[in-house]
Design a protein around this motif. Structure first.
Motif: not given
Length: 310
Positions: A155-168
């Motif tokens: 969260l601190a480094k990349d924000g909440i959007g990072a939790f859906w990295r790789g969703i594609g």
């Protein structure tokens, strides 16, 4: 409690048992998939290197988030799979076995719901697994982070959007359980039909139906997962790199671009890094899961029915 809910509980419990038994292989294959260097190591050598640097517990980095992830993943998957299956069977008369197309549709619904819900947990698990190996974004570190600490770090480094990295690629990989469960259903139906025919030919009643054993489910689960993992592994590599937050991977414009980039920069071998340990782990996990889920489902249902009648 509905039948779908019991299937969900049994799937979650079976997944936890299977994940615990095979986690070191998941850990090794995840690291191999994320690694961009053309370094050839056997599963045995990779395990020895990790134990030498991080101790035996190093092979279990990220196990806590994996157990949470597999419980949610399998619980959600089995719930949606059984609900979809029941809806299809109620909508028509005749055979109670799903056709190939029906199996694929059911798997697509269940897999898509599961992926969207569970992706954040797998981002955390991948981050934990690769933390001490370093990456193109950060040097190796010695300290391990727990689940909540890893969540805070992302969260601190990349924000909440990072939790859906790789969703594609994760959504593309919905085809993995579709292939797996379709193969499983069709192989199971074939085996039951064949054994039922032999049973009736041997003099059994015309209504007799063959029952598969735990060992049958073990081997059917193993074989169906072998087919699915072998067919979709390159997308697993792309997904692992994105979830780990690899700088090179974050430049991929799409899943297909990721595949082509890896092919160009690392060759065909790059698309299959870690496949040895992954196939062994996937096959063992699926075998334990299919056998265990069935048994846990029967035990849970037998325990709940008497309670519901009182």
């Amino acid at each position: 409690m509905s039948d779908s809910a019991i299937h969900a509980i049994a799937g979650a419990a079976g997944g936890i048992v299977a994940m615990t038994a095979t986690y070191p292989l998941i850990f090794i294959s995840t690291r191999a998939a994320v690694e961009t260097k053309n370094e050839q190591k056997s599963t045995y050598q990779a395990a020895l290197d990790i134990i030498k640097r991080e101790g035996i517990l190093g092979l279990y980095s990220g196990l806590n988030s994996s157990l949470l992830g597999i419980a949610i993943t399998n619980g959600v998957y089995y719930y949606f799979y059984e609900r979809s299956r029941e809806a299809i069977l109620r909508s028509r008369s005749g055979s109670k076995a799903l056709s190939t197309v029906e199996s694929m549709l059911t798997g697509m619904v269940a897999g898509s719901a599961t992926t969207l819900i569970s992706n954040p947990i797998w981002v955390v698990q991948t981050s934990q697994a690769v933390r001490t190996m370093g990456s193109d974004r950060q040097p190796p570190v010695s300290g391990k982070l727990g689940f909540l600490e890893t969540v805070q770090s992302i969260l601190a480094k990349d924000g909440i959007g990072a939790f859906w990295r790789g969703i594609g690629p994760a959504l593309v990989l919905v085809i993995n359980p579709i292939i797996q469960y379709t193969a499983f259903e069709q192989l199971k139906n074939f085996l039951i039909q064949r054994r039922t025919a032999k049973l009736r030919a041997a003099g059994a009643a015309a209504t007799a139906v063959a029952v598969l054993s735990d060992l049958d489910f073990f081997f059917l689960g193993a074989f169906s997962k072998l087919i699915a993992t072998s067919a979709t592994y390159p997308y697993i590599v792309v997904k692992s790199r994105l979830q780990a937050g690899s700088a090179n991977a974050l430049k991929y414009k799409s899943s297909m671009d990721g595949l082509l980039t890896i092919l160009k920069e690392e060759g065909v071998e790059g698309l299959y890094k870690g496949i040895g340990s992954k196939v062994v782990q996937s096959v063992l996990t699926a075998a334990i899961l299919f056998a265990g889920q069935r048994r846990i489902y029967e035990i849970t249902k037998a325990a709940i029915i008497p309670v519901s009648k009182t």
